[in-house]
Design a protein around this motif. Structure first.
Motif, PDB file in Angstrom:
ATOM      1  N   LEU A 107       0.819  -1.215   0.000  1.00  0.00           N
ATOM      2  CA  LEU A 107       0.000   0.000   0.000  1.00  0.00           C
ATOM      3  C   LEU A 107       0.851   1.263   0.000  1.00  0.00           C
ATOM      4  N   VAL A 108       1.990   1.224   0.700  1.00  0.00           N
ATOM      5  CA  VAL A 108       2.781   2.447   0.779  1.00  0.00           C
ATOM      6  C   VAL A 108       3.244   2.868  -0.617  1.00  0.00           C
ATOM      7  N   ALA A 109       3.488   1.890  -1.481  1.00  0.00           N
ATOM      8  CA  ALA A 109       3.906   2.224  -2.842  1.00  0.00           C
ATOM      9  C   ALA A 109       2.781   2.948  -3.578  1.00  0.00           C
ATOM     10  N   ILE A 110       1.540   2.478  -3.374  1.00  0.00           N
ATOM     11  CA  ILE A 110       0.386   3.123  -4.014  1.00  0.00           C
ATOM     12  C   ILE A 110       0.252   4.557  -3.495  1.00  0.00           C
ATOM     13  N   VAL A 111       0.382   4.733  -2.163  1.00  0.00           N
ATOM     14  CA  VAL A 111       0.243   6.069  -1.579  1.00  0.00           C
ATOM     15  C   VAL A 111       1.332   6.986  -2.127  1.00  0.00           C
ATOM     16  N   VAL A 112       2.547   6.459  -2.276  1.00  0.00           N
ATOM     17  CA  VAL A 112       3.649   7.255  -2.823  1.00  0.00           C
ATOM     18  C   VAL A 112       3.299   7.747  -4.234  1.00  0.00           C
ATOM     19  N   ILE A 113       2.806   6.832  -5.071  1.00  0.00           N
ATOM     20  CA  ILE A 113       2.487   7.215  -6.451  1.00  0.00           C
ATOM     21  C   ILE A 113       1.399   8.283  -6.469  1.00  0.00           C
ATOM     22  N   VAL A 114       0.336   8.039  -5.695  1.00  0.00           N
ATOM     23  CA  VAL A 114      -0.809   8.953  -5.738  1.00  0.00           C
ATOM     24  C   VAL A 114      -0.423  10.325  -5.172  1.00  0.00           C
ATOM     25  N   GLN A 115       0.306  10.307  -4.026  1.00  0.00           N
ATOM     26  CA  GLN A 115       0.641  11.602  -3.428  1.00  0.00           C
ATOM     27  C   GLN A 115       1.623  12.383  -4.308  1.00  0.00           C
ATOM     28  N   THR A 116       2.529  11.668  -4.977  1.00  0.00           N
ATOM     29  CA  THR A 116       3.442  12.355  -5.895  1.00  0.00           C
ATOM     30  C   THR A 116       2.661  13.050  -6.996  1.00  0.00           C
ATOM     31  N   ARG A 117       1.687  12.340  -7.566  1.00  0.00           N
ATOM     32  CA  ARG A 117       0.878  12.945  -8.639  1.00  0.00           C
ATOM     33  C   ARG A 117       0.062  14.111  -8.105  1.00  0.00           C
ATOM     34  N   TRP A 118      -0.456  13.957  -6.872  1.00  0.00           N
ATOM     35  CA  TRP A 118      -1.251  15.041  -6.290  1.00  0.00           C
ATOM     36  C   TRP A 118      -0.390  16.285  -6.054  1.00  0.00           C
ATOM     37  N   THR A 119       0.814  16.059  -5.520  1.00  0.00           N
ATOM     38  CA  THR A 119       1.678  17.204  -5.210  1.00  0.00           C
ATOM     39  C   THR A 119       2.041  17.956  -6.485  1.00  0.00           C
ATOM     40  N   THR A 131       0.232  17.841  -9.561  1.00  0.00           N
ATOM     41  CA  THR A 131      -0.915  18.381 -10.309  1.00  0.00           C
ATOM     42  C   THR A 131      -1.886  19.176  -9.437  1.00  0.00           C
ATOM     43  N   ARG A 132      -1.901  18.929  -8.131  1.00  0.00           N
ATOM     44  CA  ARG A 132      -2.817  19.554  -7.177  1.00  0.00           C
ATOM     45  C   ARG A 132      -4.287  19.298  -7.499  1.00  0.00           C
ATOM     46  N   GLN A 133      -4.593  18.157  -8.110  1.00  0.00           N
ATOM     47  CA  GLN A 133      -5.993  17.800  -8.350  1.00  0.00           C
ATOM     48  C   GLN A 133      -6.645  17.359  -7.034  1.00  0.00           C
ATOM     49  N   PRO A 134      -7.824  17.927  -6.679  1.00  0.00           N
ATOM     50  CA  PRO A 134      -8.479  17.546  -5.422  1.00  0.00           C
ATOM     51  C   PRO A 134      -8.772  16.046  -5.331  1.00  0.00           C
ATOM     52  N   LEU A 135      -9.121  15.423  -6.472  1.00  0.00           N
ATOM     53  CA  LEU A 135      -9.437  13.994  -6.439  1.00  0.00           C
ATOM     54  C   LEU A 135      -8.214  13.181  -5.978  1.00  0.00           C
ATOM     55  N   LEU A 136      -7.040  13.603  -6.443  1.00  0.00           N
ATOM     56  CA  LEU A 136      -5.824  12.881  -6.044  1.00  0.00           C
ATOM     57  C   LEU A 136      -5.536  13.084  -4.559  1.00  0.00           C
ATOM     58  N   GLU A 137      -5.924  14.228  -4.005  1.00  0.00           N
ATOM     59  CA  GLU A 137      -5.761  14.434  -2.567  1.00  0.00           C
ATOM     60  C   GLU A 137      -6.646  13.460  -1.789  1.00  0.00           C
ATOM     61  N   ARG A 138      -7.917  13.311  -2.247  1.00  0.00           N
ATOM     62  CA  ARG A 138      -8.811  12.354  -1.586  1.00  0.00           C
ATOM     63  C   ARG A 138      -8.241  10.940  -1.695  1.00  0.00           C
ATOM     64  N   MET A 139      -7.687  10.617  -2.865  1.00  0.00           N
ATOM     65  CA  MET A 139      -7.121   9.270  -3.051  1.00  0.00           C
ATOM     66  C   MET A 139      -5.941   9.048  -2.102  1.00  0.00           C
ATOM     67  N   THR A 140      -5.086  10.066  -1.975  1.00  0.00           N
ATOM     68  CA  THR A 140      -3.939   9.939  -1.067  1.00  0.00           C
ATOM     69  C   THR A 140      -4.425   9.680   0.352  1.00  0.00           C
ATOM     70  N   LYS A 141      -5.438  10.452   0.771  1.00  0.00           N
ATOM     71  CA  LYS A 141      -5.910  10.319   2.142  1.00  0.00           C
ATOM     72  C   LYS A 141      -6.619   8.989   2.365  1.00  0.00           C
ATOM     73  N   PHE A 142      -7.435   8.586   1.387  1.00  0.00           N
ATOM     74  CA  PHE A 142      -8.198   7.342   1.556  1.00  0.00           C
ATOM     75  C   PHE A 142      -7.267   6.132   1.656  1.00  0.00           C
ATOM     76  N   TRP A 143      -6.372   5.994   0.680  1.00  0.00           N
ATOM     77  CA  TRP A 143      -5.471   4.819   0.701  1.00  0.00           C
ATOM     78  C   TRP A 143      -4.444   4.970   1.809  1.00  0.00           C
ATOM     79  N   GLY A 144      -4.045   6.204   2.112  1.00  0.00           N
ATOM     80  CA  GLY A 144      -3.109   6.446   3.218  1.00  0.00           C
ATOM     81  C   GLY A 144      -3.714   6.061   4.551  1.00  0.00           C
ATOM     82  N   GLN A 145      -5.009   6.328   4.697  1.00  0.00           N
ATOM     83  CA  GLN A 145      -5.694   5.981   5.947  1.00  0.00           C
ATOM     84  C   GLN A 145      -5.730   4.469   6.150  1.00  0.00           C
ATOM     85  N   LEU A 146      -6.035   3.740   5.055  1.00  0.00           N
ATOM     86  CA  LEU A 146      -6.015   2.271   5.164  1.00  0.00           C
ATOM     87  C   LEU A 146      -4.603   1.794   5.503  1.00  0.00           C
ATOM     88  N   TYR A 147      -3.609   2.476   4.917  1.00  0.00           N
ATOM     89  CA  TYR A 147      -2.219   2.123   5.205  1.00  0.00           C
ATOM     90  C   TYR A 147      -1.925   2.270   6.697  1.00  0.00           C
TER      91      TYR A 147
END
Lengths: 432, 338
Positions: free
Chosen positions: A28-40, A42-58
């Protein structure tokens, strides 16, 4: 029952529970890394939610990884003092793991959790990268210790004890370098199939966050055909070395070679039973192998089904979503089988060809004391594992609509999550 | 400087850091029922615990890691020798962590309250286990013919062990209250300071009880190889407790926290230093005890470990200090995860 049987059972139970959470942490940490990198970037709000959602499960998953890991570490001193006092080399791997990797991982994770909204976003991104790097370093050093048990190299003997000889030889252990890629890709496969399964669940149910989960599924569906077949390849890649170094491990499939090795052990160490029993090894090996193939196949089918979102749009392909949900437990079963094959196949040796398991047990600890700790830790860890799985499932099912880690809080109460306010205002149970 | 000495200094630093940092985390949890009688108070205290414990509890793992790598003989002897107490210690840490991680994951009152009860009980058990292990390591211990520790019920339930376990719970409770009074504000901070004012004098009673049971016990008397140093360090602890009480009365939690931290460190120094040259003292055995040289791994192992870790140690310290800076203030405007 002998103390060593109880100690072995306890190690098998606790390490199996431990590794379920470790594999998911690494994946999971690899997924969070990919998503948060893309969010940082592009700053897309959806990617922020994805980072938080998968990060929370992590983070929820991490809790059990750490407590079970603690039990593992103490267990070595409690039940396996013979191993640590005979071989100093084994302890070195674990010492370096705790000091360099695990300590930093926990510190960086704390910073990541509490850094939301108060650290610069690039610094915050760097933190999740550091969490991931130290998590994988942790895996590396544990494998250094484990590979030494499979194939002891890089040591010298002083007063009948194994001490560190050539450090580079210890770190260049061929068993380590053939195992590491397999463990890494297997963990990534675990994380990827959990993300795919959870996303598929929401898409099948048609929950509100379709866009959120189709993007998550696309990410997983794109990674899976890379990591799942690689896991199988790296797994198979270990067999030539096992044939050479630990033929008794292959007693089920290569009985002649195993018997030949046993004869050598008898010559060297005197008559005894030097073969693990074939049935559990055959079951574990085949289970791992067929799940690996199945997941590789499923990953390729899913990748094609994701073209133009066909998996959600075509009625013919929608059942694939159910298959993906049903596949969530499979990587965990394969991981456990893999470790059973590796560790049970090492029997009767604690350090292959050097130290017997019987001699690795703590001298003088009674069967009663060992039984007490077996029952205590089994009940404790199994209960916590079940509760944690239930929490993971609950949070995964709720989706990204409730409050998530690092969310801003309302103006009403300092430590009240959004959902509690929603609960108070609406009077209905939509809380996490 | 020899490698064993160098590694024992690293181990000593890790022990002091663990006792002080995890001490206040555990202490705040022990004092939770008294300083957080309402939900808001408990949430504030546990949020403060949550900000610290991830970076503090790992020190326990680090200590066992150093023991495994650099002092494998000591590690095996102490952990398997103190088997029942170590079981309590590990179970307590597991339950404490589970309580902190799981409490906030569901919004139900009863769920959260249940985990709060677990948190308080497990933290008290953890502190008691520290006290018991410290007292067992301190005293002279019976050994078997082949040199293994033989700790039985009479050692586990000796008055000295029980008093030390209780004193440890009291000590971390005071330490935790002072930390809570320093970092929190409002009613919680006031209640924490009040509680430490009431517990302070009890600390002096606890020290006297520990000394009384120690003097009455032959295995404990045997262990104290350097009586003058022992008396001097005990006097230092009492002076620090006196100072602590004065600062608390003046309403200065930070100065009092420094006193409690110093007192805990002196107690640790007392356990280690007064039994020079022995780490473990054996009772009525042909060998007097386990020295540093007996406990440490071979030179080549210690050197290898040193080369692997030397570049990383400054990074560890820097990362932990950075974390301390970031987590100190409460996270205003954000959901508290713990």
């Amino acid at each position: 029952m002998d103390p060593q049987d109880v100690a072995r059972l306890q190690f098998a139970v606790t390490s199996s529970i431990h590794y379920m959470f470790v594999a998911l942490t690494l994946g999971l940490v690899a997924i969070v890394v990919i998503v948060q990198t893309r969010w940082t970037i592009t700053r897309q709000p959806l990617l922020e939610r994805m980072t938080k959602f998968w990060g929370q499960l992590y983070v929820i998953n991490y809790a059990l990884g750490i407590v079970t890991g603690l039990v593992m570490e103490f267990q070595l001193g409690l039940n396996w003092a013979g191993l640590t006092s005979f071989s100093e080399v084994f302890g070195v791997g674990l010492a370096v793991e705790t000091l360099t990797a695990f300590f930093l991982e926990s510190v960086f994770l704390g910073l990541w959790i509490f850094g939301w909204g108060r650290l610069n976003r690039w610094v915050h991104l760097a933190l999740i990268w550091l969490v991931a790097i130290t998590a994988y370093l942790s895996a590396f050093w544990v494998l250094v210790a484990n590979s030494f048990m499979q194939h002891p190299v890089g040591h010298t003997t002083v007063d009948g004890r194994m001490v560190v000889g050539d450090l580079t030889e210890l770190l260049a252990n061929p068993t380590l370098w053939t195992t590491l890629p397999h463990v890494v890709t297997a963990s990534l496969t675990t994380g990827v199939f959990v993300v795919a399964g959870v996303s598929a669940y929401h898409l099948w149910r048609g929950t509100a966050a379709t866009d959120f989960f189709i993007r998550s599924l696309r990410l997983a569906g794109w990674l899976a055909p890379v990591v799942a077949p690689l896991t199988v390849t790296f797994g198979l890649n270990q067999f030539p070395l096992i044939l050479e170094e630990q033929p008794t491990k292959l007693v089920a499939t290569q009985p002649e070679l195993a018997a030949e090795q046993e004869r050598r052990f008898v010559e060297q160490f005197g008559p005894d039973d030097y073969l693990p029993s074939a049935t559990p090894l055959a079951v574990a090996e085949h289970l791992m192998f067929f799940i690996g193939l199945l997941l590789a196949l499923l990953s390729i089918v899913t990748a094609f089904a994701l073209i133009r979102r066909a998996i959600v749009r075509s009625r013919l392909l929608r059942p694939l979503l159910v298959v993906l949900v049903a596949a969530i437990p499979l990587p965990f079963v394969a991981n456990a089988s893999g470790w059973i094959f590796r560790e049970y196949g090492r029997q009767p040796w604690a350090i292959y060809g050097v130290l017997r398991v019987d001699d690795a047990v703590s001298p003088g600890v009674s069967t009663g004391a060992m039984l007490t700790s077996l029952v205590l830790f089994t009940v404790l860890l199994a209960t916590l594992a079940v509760i944690n799985c239930a929490l993971l499932i609950r949070h995964a099912r709720r989706g990204p609509e409730g409050w998530l880690i690092g969310d801003p809080i309302d103006a009403y109460g300092e430590h009240r999550p959004l959902s509690e306010r929603a609960l108070a205002l609406s009077g209905k149970d939509n809380a996490p | 400087m020899s490698w064993p000495l160098l590694w024992s200094i690293v181990l000593g630093c890790a022990l002091v850091a663990y006792l002080l940092l995890e001490g206040y985390v555990v202490g705040m949890a022990v004092a939770l029922p008294a300083i957080g009688p309402d939900t808001a108070g408990r949430n504030a205290v546990i949020a403060a615990i949550g900000r610290s414990f991830l970076g503090n509890e790992v020190l326990l793992v680090v200590i066992v890691g150093i023991l495994l790598g650099a002092f494998p003989t000591l590690e095996g002897a102490v952990i398997s020798g103190c088997y029942p107490v170590v079981l309590v210690l590990v179970t307590a840490v597991v339950l404490r962590d589970a309580a902190l991680h799981m409490r906030r994951r569901l919004p139900h009152r009863r769920w959260q309250h249940g985990w709060e009860v677990v948190l308080v009980g497990a933290s008290a058990a953890l502190a008691a286990a520290w006290g018991a292990i410290g007292s067992l390591i301190y005293r002279a211990l019976p050994v078997t013919g082949d040199g293994r520790l033989a700790i039985g019920l009479s050692e586990l339930f000796a008055p000295f062990t029980i008093v030390c376990a209780a004193a440890a719970v009291l000590a971390v409770a005071v330490h935790g209250c002072l930390y809570a009074a320093r970092v929190l504000d409002g009613d919680v901070a006031v209640r924490a300071l009040q509680l430490s004012r009431r517990l302070g004098p009890l600390g002096v009673v606890a020290v006297l009880l520990v000394v009384a049971t120690a003097v009455a016990s032959r295995p404990v008397r045997l262990a104290a190889q350097q009586p003058a140093l022992t008396v001097a360090l005990l006097a230092t602890v009492l002076v620090l407790l006196g100072l602590l009480t004065r600062y608390v009365a003046r309403g200065a939690p930070t100065a009092a926290l420094v006193c409690s931290g110093l007192a805990l460190s002196v107690v640790l120094a007392l356990v280690v230093a007064t039994r020079e040259p022995y780490l473990l003292v054996y009772l009525d055995a042909p060998i007097a005890g386990m020295t540093l040289a007996d406990a440490a791994a071979e030179e080549s192992t210690l050197r290898g470990l040193g080369w692997l870790l030397a570049p990383v140690l400054p990074v560890l310290v820097a990362a932990r200090l950075w974390q301390a800076r970031v987590i100190r203030p409460p996270v205003a405007g954000r959901v508290s995860w713990f």
